[in-house]
Enzyme design. Structure first.
Site, PDB file in Angstrom:
ATOM      1  N   CYS A 316       0.699  -1.278   0.106  1.00 17.04           N
ATOM      2  CA  CYS A 316       0.035   0.071   0.064  1.00 17.04           C
ATOM      3  C   CYS A 316       0.855   1.127  -0.021  1.00 17.04           C
ATOM      4  O   CYS A 316       0.582   2.206  -0.728  1.00 17.04           O
ATOM      5  CB  CYS A 316      -0.973  -0.079   1.257  1.00 17.04           C
ATOM      6  SG  CYS A 316      -0.971  -1.261   2.355  1.00 17.04           S
ATOM      7  N   ARG A 345       6.879 -11.498   4.915  1.00 13.82           N
ATOM      8  CA  ARG A 345       6.460 -11.110   6.087  1.00 13.82           C
ATOM      9  C   ARG A 345       7.198 -12.171   7.053  1.00 13.82           C
ATOM     10  O   ARG A 345       7.203 -13.340   6.816  1.00 13.82           O
ATOM     11  CB  ARG A 345       5.020 -11.195   6.367  1.00 13.82           C
ATOM     12  CG  ARG A 345       4.161 -10.119   5.454  1.00 13.82           C
ATOM     13  CD  ARG A 345       2.880 -10.164   5.740  1.00 13.82           C
ATOM     14  NE  ARG A 345       2.227  -9.256   4.885  1.00 13.82           N
ATOM     15  CZ  ARG A 345       0.837  -9.059   4.612  1.00 13.82           C
ATOM     16  NH1 ARG A 345      -0.135  -9.905   5.418  1.00 13.82           N
ATOM     17  NH2 ARG A 345       0.395  -8.227   3.613  1.00 13.82           N
ATOM     18  N   GLN A 363       0.788 -10.910  -3.507  1.00 16.90           N
ATOM     19  CA  GLN A 363      -0.641 -10.506  -3.422  1.00 16.90           C
ATOM     20  C   GLN A 363      -1.126 -10.015  -4.546  1.00 16.90           C
ATOM     21  O   GLN A 363      -0.551  -9.326  -5.395  1.00 16.90           O
ATOM     22  CB  GLN A 363      -0.715  -9.514  -2.250  1.00 16.90           C
ATOM     23  CG  GLN A 363      -0.420  -9.719  -0.958  1.00 16.90           C
ATOM     24  CD  GLN A 363      -0.642  -8.594  -0.091  1.00 16.90           C
ATOM     25  OE1 GLN A 363      -0.034  -7.547  -0.178  1.00 16.90           O
ATOM     26  NE2 GLN A 363      -1.404  -8.612   1.214  1.00 16.90           N
ATOM     27  N   ASP A 365      -2.878  -7.188  -5.160  1.00 16.61           N
ATOM     28  CA  ASP A 365      -3.341  -6.235  -4.498  1.00 16.61           C
ATOM     29  C   ASP A 365      -3.907  -5.193  -5.394  1.00 16.61           C
ATOM     30  O   ASP A 365      -3.568  -4.984  -6.583  1.00 16.61           O
ATOM     31  CB  ASP A 365      -2.004  -5.639  -3.666  1.00 16.61           C
ATOM     32  CG  ASP A 365      -2.408  -4.958  -2.555  1.00 16.61           C
ATOM     33  OD1 ASP A 365      -3.552  -4.798  -2.056  1.00 16.61           O
ATOM     34  OD2 ASP A 365      -1.264  -4.744  -1.768  1.00 16.61           O
ATOM     35  N   HIS A 367      -5.304  -0.962  -5.137  1.00 15.77           N
ATOM     36  CA  HIS A 367      -6.049   0.128  -4.287  1.00 15.77           C
ATOM     37  C   HIS A 367      -6.712   1.085  -5.012  1.00 15.77           C
ATOM     38  O   HIS A 367      -6.539   1.446  -6.139  1.00 15.77           O
ATOM     39  CB  HIS A 367      -4.890   0.985  -3.769  1.00 15.77           C
ATOM     40  CG  HIS A 367      -3.842   0.058  -2.724  1.00 15.77           C
ATOM     41  ND1 HIS A 367      -3.035  -0.585  -3.294  1.00 15.77           N
ATOM     42  CD2 HIS A 367      -4.207  -0.083  -1.472  1.00 15.77           C
ATOM     43  CE1 HIS A 367      -2.493  -1.396  -2.126  1.00 15.77           C
ATOM     44  NE2 HIS A 367      -3.310  -1.207  -1.066  1.00 15.77           N
ATOM     45  N   LYS A 447     -14.287  -3.343   6.965  1.00 16.22           N
ATOM     46  CA  LYS A 447     -14.107  -4.469   5.813  1.00 16.22           C
ATOM     47  C   LYS A 447     -15.096  -5.470   5.463  1.00 16.22           C
ATOM     48  O   LYS A 447     -15.678  -5.644   6.481  1.00 16.22           O
ATOM     49  CB  LYS A 447     -12.601  -5.100   6.265  1.00 16.22           C
ATOM     50  CG  LYS A 447     -12.675  -6.007   7.608  1.00 16.22           C
ATOM     51  CD  LYS A 447     -11.272  -6.643   7.499  1.00 16.22           C
ATOM     52  CE  LYS A 447     -11.503  -7.578   8.680  1.00 16.22           C
ATOM     53  NZ  LYS A 447     -10.297  -8.587   8.861  1.00 16.22           N
ATOM     54  N   HIS A 493      -8.300  -0.658  -0.005  1.00 15.23           N
ATOM     55  CA  HIS A 493      -7.652  -1.808  -0.199  1.00 15.23           C
ATOM     56  C   HIS A 493      -8.384  -2.951  -0.594  1.00 15.23           C
ATOM     57  O   HIS A 493      -9.464  -3.364  -0.036  1.00 15.23           O
ATOM     58  CB  HIS A 493      -6.812  -2.297   1.155  1.00 15.23           C
ATOM     59  CG  HIS A 493      -6.025  -1.134   1.659  1.00 15.23           C
ATOM     60  ND1 HIS A 493      -4.707  -1.018   1.954  1.00 15.23           N
ATOM     61  CD2 HIS A 493      -6.469  -0.228   2.613  1.00 15.23           C
ATOM     62  CE1 HIS A 493      -4.165  -0.237   2.673  1.00 15.23           C
ATOM     63  NE2 HIS A 493      -5.350   0.282   3.082  1.00 15.23           N
TER      64      HIS A 493
END
Length: 620
Positions: A316, A345, A363, A365, A367, A447, A493
């Site tokens: 992000c 991670r 990911q 991902d 945004h 979320k 996200h």
RNA sequence: GCCGGUGUAGCUCAGUGGUAGAGCACUCGAUUCGUAAUCGAGCGGUCGUGAGUUCAAAUCUCAUCACCGGCUCCA
């Protein structure tokens, strides 16, 4: 495929009998353990979706041999058909008894029961002392009728709210089994003592037990770690370290198909694609707040020419920086940016699990930066895209969760209300039922989580959509509004696969390695009947390859039967036999995994057939 | 990270203190074969790693790494 016996976990309203059965079985387990190993302290023993467990405190852990003996003792208790009797007890009296027995965990449980709640215990057996009482009032006895009853052979009790069966004989001795031993923390808290948990399963009939065990076998058969090795899709290697995934050629082919599909779907849905670095200056992570709040999951920093750099655990901040690279007008919003972003991670060694839990993963991902009034529409769009993508991968049943504002959170009441309303509005517009998880949202916004149901009824968490008020604030993001003022955009996200690694693992398990034609790493294998047809097979393979099919020729020189067996074991969807006849007739003798032999087809006919199946995304 | 278990050839697994084994895979040879295993030969292991005990360790002890079942945490 086996029918799922797990689809409706027992609960007090749907399966009262099963609940009692499981709860009582936990007590019988604890009774058996304390009979055989009297120094063991009892704690709690609830029912689960498939059975029960009981946590014990003892110096030496249980061995597999202990388990066998405990199971035998349980059968004895069941066959003895001992009565189970509830007693409402006086708090102080029971406290004295528990203290005398030296059961510290029970005492702690007693102390945690609210003062206005009645306290009950359940006896198993104790026929000698309870006999008169039992006749007077079947299965229930009043306080003060018993005092200081020592536990002994066929006499045991546990502090418990119930409910239970009336006799141990109601448990079918052929419908239960002890399954495993595991460590578990007292009250689920890792700072508290570690206990020994025994898991068991119990059902109303031996047939149900068998169905459950079959289901368990089925899950084992589908295990992505096993299939990943057998089908040569990926590996995780000791030499490299745990939680780091190596995609082998066949896995990589599939990933390429998945990624290509994903990119097209996103471009079609109005997203732009980004690529961002894998490391960045630590200051970025300080600004984002990750260094403060997410540090325990981040790898250690590295020093580059006196600056601290950080391997990225999230994408992000990079997308935010990209946004910051120039000034934006309200007319540009919504901006939708997606990236297959690889993050690292730190995960504690004990939690790593195949592809499902790793230390480096990609990911899918994205945004979305938008105006407050665009949030509902954008979320709705994400829900549609999610449904489209997941259903193309064969997942059509979902469980949807809406998580709302937690106690500790950032942002004003107004913005939380706006965002939560937008999520609800989008879910309603989509027509999806959902479960509300009050206070389950992130500190930075509400979320939606989506769990998908696989071919054998298991649920997997993949997709997540999160509204974020925090990052735009921390990075002081803005856009120029119609009136010329600077305003803060809202950030969403979202990930649909979650992680490519995990999603790939789920795909493997969902299809049990039998991938539909559009995903299969090898779609067609050509099998020459003898060496004379090898060149011909190779020429046909080249043609198919030019049309974009993933195709191979079996060069083993083995007999046809062996070549077919090998292809079957590798779960290749289509094999085409090339013998003398086929060379002469310019055909292929086609055999598919799903439908058996299709007979003689020309190359063109085979291509048409495969194209149709590929488009449908179904098995051939 | 914690509790328990496991680690022997590429894979699946035998081998409980005394010369490391099998099947499959792989290589070579013979066979040229029609819808789930042709025959034969060969190659292949400092027994996860490192210490220790012992005349002698795959085997016993300790440490360590990885994996498996859980706990805790999570995409």
């Amino acid at each position: 495929m086996v029918s799922s016996v797990l689809q409706s976990p027992p609960n007090p309203t749907s399966a009262e009998m099963l609940l009692r059965l499981r709860h009582t079985c936990a007590h019988v387990l604890a009774m058996a353990v304390q009979t055989l190993l009297p120094e063991t302290k009892v704690t709690i023993g609830p029912w689960t979706d498939t059975g029960f467990y009981y946590d014990f405190d003892r110096q030496t852990p249980f061995t597999p041999d202990d388990l066998t003996q405990i199971e035998t003792e349980m059968r004895r208790i069941i066959n003895a058909n001992l009565p189970i009797i509830q007693e409402v007890v006086d708090r102080e009296q029971i406290r004295a008894e528990i203290e005398q027995l030296g059961e510290p965990y029970k005492l702690e449980i007693l102390n945690s029961i609210p003062a206005d709640e009645p306290i009950t215990r359940y006896f198993i057996g104790c026929a000698d002392t309870l006999q008169g009482v039992v006749e007077a009032s079947l299965f229930h006895i009043a306080a003060d009728t018993l005092t200081q009853k020592p536990m002994g052979k066929d006499c045991w009790w546990d502090l418990c709210a119930g409910p239970h069966l009336n006799y141990t004989g109601e448990i079918n001795p052929d419908a239960f089994a002890l399954e495993s031993v595991a460590g578990a923390y007292w009250r689920g808290d890792e700072t508290k003592p570690q206990l020994q948990r025994i898991y068991g399963t119990v059902w109303e009939t031996p047939e149900q037990l068998q169905a459950y065990l079959t289901q368990k076998e089925e899950a084992k058969r589908r295990d992505h770690r096993k299939l990943g090795q057998e089908l040569d899709l990926f590996s995780i290697q000791e030499d490299a370290g745990g939680g780091l995934v190596f995609w082998h050629p066949k896995g990589a082919r599939m990933r390429l198909v998945i990624e290509d599909y994903w990119r097209k779907a996103h471009l079609d849905a109005g997203y732009e694609l980004l690529y961002t670095p894998h490391i960045a200056n630590l200051d970025l992570w300080k600004t984002s707040g990750h260094f403060e709040f997410y540090r325990e999951n981040m790898f250690d920093q590295m020093e580059i020419e006196t600056q601290q750099y950080q391997l990225k655990p999230m994408n992000c901040p990079f997308h935010v920086l990209t946004y910051q690279s120039h000034l934006h007008s309200y007319r540009e919003l919504p901006i939708r940016w997606a990236e297959l972003g690889t993050v690292y991670r730190y995960e504690r060694s004990g939690v790593l699990h195949g592809l499902m839990r790793v230390r480096g993963f990609t990911q899918d991902d994205a945004h979305i930066f938008c105006l407050p009034e665009q949030v509902a529409d954008e979320i709705w769009g994400v829900l549609n895209l999610t449904e489209q993508i997941l259903s193309d991968f064969g997942f059509t049943e979902y469980e949807v969760y809406l998580s709302t504002r937690p106690g500790k959170s950032v942002g004003t009441d107004a913005i939380w209300e706006l965002a939560t309303d937008a999520l609800v509005q989008a879910l309603d517009a989509k027509g999806w039922n959902y479960v509300t998880d009050e206070g389950g949202g992130a500190f930075y916004g509400p979320k939606i989580d989506i769990k998908i149901k696989d071919a054998i009824g298991r649920l997997w968490q993949c997709s997540t959509i999160q509204v974020d008020f925090n990052l735009p604030e921390r990075f002081d993001m803005d856009y120029v509004a119609a009136d010329g003022s600077r305003q803060r955009p809202i950030m969403i996200h979202r990930a649909i696969f979650g992680s490519l690694e995990r999603f790939f693992g789920i795909l493997i398990e969902n299809y049990a390695g039998d991938f539909p034609l559009w995903l299969a790493p090898v779609q067609v294998r050509l099998l020459p009947v003898s060496d004379e047809q090898r060149d011909h097979a190779t020429a046909i393979a080249l043609q198919l390859k030019q049309f974009g099919y993933r195709v191979e020729v079996d060069h083993s020189g083995e007999r046809l039967g062996k070549q077919i067996r090998t292809a079957e074991l590798e779960k290749i969807p289509v094999v085409a036999v090339v013998g003398k006849r086929e060379v002469v007739n310019q055909t292929l003798s086609v055999r598919t995994r799903q439908s058996g032999e299709l007979g003689s087809l020309t190359l063109l006919e085979l291509q048409e057939k495969m194209q149709q199946v590929i488009m449908s995304r179904h098995p051939i």
